[in-house]
Write a protein that holds these residues in place. Structure first.
Motif, PDB file in Angstrom:
ATOM      1  N   ARG A 224      51.447  28.343  17.894  1.00 25.95           N
ATOM      2  CA  ARG A 224      51.416  28.980  16.573  1.00 25.95           C
ATOM      3  C   ARG A 224      50.423  30.141  16.573  1.00 25.95           C
ATOM      4  O   ARG A 224      49.416  30.109  17.270  1.00 25.95           O
ATOM      5  N   MET A 225      50.731  31.134  15.745  1.00 28.86           N
ATOM      6  CA  MET A 225      49.898  32.331  15.695  1.00 28.86           C
ATOM      7  C   MET A 225      48.447  32.001  15.335  1.00 28.86           C
ATOM      8  O   MET A 225      48.187  31.209  14.425  1.00 28.86           O
ATOM      9  N   ASP A 226      47.529  32.644  16.050  1.00 33.42           N
ATOM     10  CA  ASP A 226      46.093  32.506  15.764  1.00 33.42           C
ATOM     11  C   ASP A 226      45.769  33.476  14.615  1.00 33.42           C
ATOM     12  O   ASP A 226      45.729  34.695  14.812  1.00 33.42           O
ATOM     13  N   THR A 227      45.514  32.947  13.424  1.00 35.41           N
ATOM     14  CA  THR A 227      45.377  33.819  12.257  1.00 35.41           C
ATOM     15  C   THR A 227      44.053  34.599  12.260  1.00 35.41           C
ATOM     16  O   THR A 227      43.968  35.659  11.650  1.00 35.41           O
ATOM     17  N   HIS A 228      43.040  34.052  12.956  1.00 37.17           N
ATOM     18  CA  HIS A 228      41.795  34.836  13.057  1.00 37.17           C
ATOM     19  C   HIS A 228      42.028  36.089  13.894  1.00 37.17           C
ATOM     20  O   HIS A 228      41.559  37.183  13.570  1.00 37.17           O
ATOM     21  N   ALA A 229      42.792  35.910  14.952  1.00 38.05           N
ATOM     22  CA  ALA A 229      43.122  37.066  15.804  1.00 38.05           C
ATOM     23  C   ALA A 229      43.969  38.061  15.015  1.00 38.05           C
ATOM     24  O   ALA A 229      43.821  39.279  15.181  1.00 38.05           O
ATOM     25  N   LEU A 230      44.828  37.551  14.142  1.00 41.07           N
ATOM     26  CA  LEU A 230      45.650  38.446  13.314  1.00 41.07           C
ATOM     27  C   LEU A 230      44.754  39.298  12.406  1.00 41.07           C
ATOM     28  O   LEU A 230      44.892  40.531  12.348  1.00 41.07           O
TER      29      LEU A 230
END
Ligand SMILES: *Cc1c(COP(=O)(O)O)cnc(C)c1O
Length: 502
Positions: A224-230
């Protein structure tokens, strides 16, 4: 040219009685075909040459025509034996569903009416049925039913339509007249997880953003997408003067069925005023059966969503659907008003909603199946596909020579690991051998015709992947998978190690 044009005898005319007779014969042949599918191999292992010869797809264009009755009667059995049968109960490949029979008839009917669903005037009934199909699709997945939307060829096009809507909305300049380059050094950029389907590259290319404008956001071990990196990527782009155009969240990834943290992604997009697009080509329809706190439900927060009726609504190919929360935003991305069109602006003219001009009546097969099954029928079928995948995963996990790696929605990934190698997988040579073994095993299974799976690569491991979007599959089919895979795996392992030690 014929001299007498008062009563033409054209080469394409089909006497109504002949049409009726050929049509009945075709329906009889297809009914028989559909009944017999489980007794056939999933696919044949013929060479391209053999296939061309068998179906007559070789030689020059015939100068003279053929009797249509003979043509069809001869072709049907050849087509059947040289096609991959995705309606086979043991077809678990990619995300290609078995076709709903009413959809097959729907396409036949749609072709006979031959509505051009570019404008309301040319397709009054078809336009209204498409509009209803769009509303029902939105309603089923929990998206606002007053959204804009249209049927397109598939998930790729539905996603590209979403990005085009995002592009028109996001650019601080008029991107449709001035182009993407008009921002000077300021670039329109897109954010998507590393697990995003390859449509994103085609979309970046076609929309002029360029694939360099894709920020590949890493995923965690859960895919799943790493939202901090986003957030960090968006902030870095803004600081550099770039223009975030769209954030893509995936609702059911193509490899493993993982769902990005869509609730968190939606919040990030809302806080920063960025278009939020959800690729629900595979998993979008599963939102209809998801728990209330499931991230799938958060696709309802998106600005645009792509879903694929030819996946989990079992429509025969092709049928994708693009939904855009603000119908005006969709029109702003596509509408022109050339002088040669005289269309009523108070009705839906689908030419204003997407890239196509002339358009077929794709919605009919979807609409008919929605009416036949009802929302409850679809929810039950989708739930059962998921339950069958979970059952398959349990059977795989219970087998000492199989390793289950993931199970999300209706996708299980796994691999064959010879019993004596299980303890030594951390040794690079052994790991490489097990990868090669599974690669060869996939090839053997796909050619064998007993069942059909595809592959995935997770953390560098080469895996087999079984996806169930198939209302013909039952528990017996699912339980047959471990034995078939292990049987072929053992034989292949013996053969490959024999070669290694020779
Ligand atoms: C299948 C799929 C697509 C592409 O859809 P098509 O209908 O094949 O064009 C895009 N994204 C995801 C997640 C998919 O599963």
């Amino acid at each position: 040219m014929q001299d007498d044009l008062t009563s033409r005898q054209t080469a394409l005319a089909l006497d109504p009685e002949v049409f009726r007779a050929i049509g009945h014969r075709l329906v009889d042949d297809l009914a028989e075909f559909l009944t017999r599918i489980p007794t056939r191999p999933v696919t044949s292992d013929d060479s391209p040459d053999a296939v061309r010869a068998a179906v007559g797809a070789n030689g020059p264009l015939p100068e003279h025509g053929t009797d249509p009755a003979a043509l069809l009667a001869d072709l049907v059995p050849r087509l059947v034996s040289h096609s991959l049968l995705n309606a086979h109960p043991r077809f678990f490949g990619y995300i290609t569903s078995s076709p709903a029979p009413i959809g097959v008839l729907g396409d036949f009917l749609a072709a006979a009416i031959n509505a051009n669903v570019g404008s309301w005037t040319l397709s009054p009934a078809a336009t209204e049925i498409e509009a209803q199909t769009v509303r029902w699709t939105a309603e089923f997945i929990g998206f606002p039913a007053d959204c804009g939307g249209l049927l397109v060829s598939g998930g790729n096009m539905a996603n590209i339509v979403g990005v085009l809507a995002a592009r028109a909305a996001a650019a601080p300049w008029d991107v449709r007249t001035q182009g993407v380059g008009a921002g000077g050094g300021r670039r329109l950029v897109a954010y998507a997880s590393a697990e995003t389907h390859t449509w994103i590259q085609k979309a970046a290319d076609i929309t002029g953003l360029g694939t360099d404008a894709i920020r590949w956001i890493p995923t965690g071990r859960d895919q799943r997408m790493d939202t901090h990196a986003l957030e960090a990527a968006i902030d870095a782009d803004r600081a550099a003067g770039h223009v975030p155009c769209v954030v893509v969240g995936t609702a059911g990834s193509v490899s493993t069925g993982a769902v990005d943290p869509l609730t968190a992604v939606a919040a990030i997009c809302r806080a920063r005023g960025i278009w939020f697009h959800v690729d629900g080509a595979y998993g979008g329809f599963a939102a209809a059966v998801a728990d209330p706190d499931d991230d799938l439900r958060a696709l309802s927060l998106a600005d645009s969503v792509a879903v694929d009726p030819h996946k989990w609504l079992y429509a025969p190919l092709e049928a994708g659907c693009a939904l855009v929360r603000d119908a005006a935003a969709l029109r702003r991305a596509f509408a022109y008003h050339p002088p040669y069109y005289h269309f009523d602006e108070h009705v839906v003219n689908y030419v204003d909603y997407g890239p196509q001009n002339s358009r077929g009546f794709r919605a009919l097969k979807v609409w008919l199946a929605m009416k036949q099954a009802g929302a409850a029928g679809y929810r039950q079928t989708i739930r059962e596909d998921i339950a069958l995948s979970q059952a398959m995963a349990r059977a795989i996990a219970a087998h000492p020579e199989l390793e289950l790696v993931t199970q999300h929605l209706s996708i299980a990934t796994f691999r064959f690991v010879p019993a004596d190698l299980r303890a030594s997988l951390s040794i690079p040579d052994v790991a490489a051998y097990v990868d090669a073994l599974n690669r060869a095993l996939l090839d053997r299974i796909q050619r064998g015709g007993e069942l059909f799976v595809s592959n995935a690569v997770i953390d560098g491991r080469y895996l087999l992947r079984a996806c169930i979007v198939n209302f013909h599959t039952s528990l017996a089919d699912v339980h047959a998978v471990p034995e078939i895979v292990v049987e072929q795996g053992r034989r292949l392992d013996r053969a490959m190690r024999g070669e290694l030690t020779r």
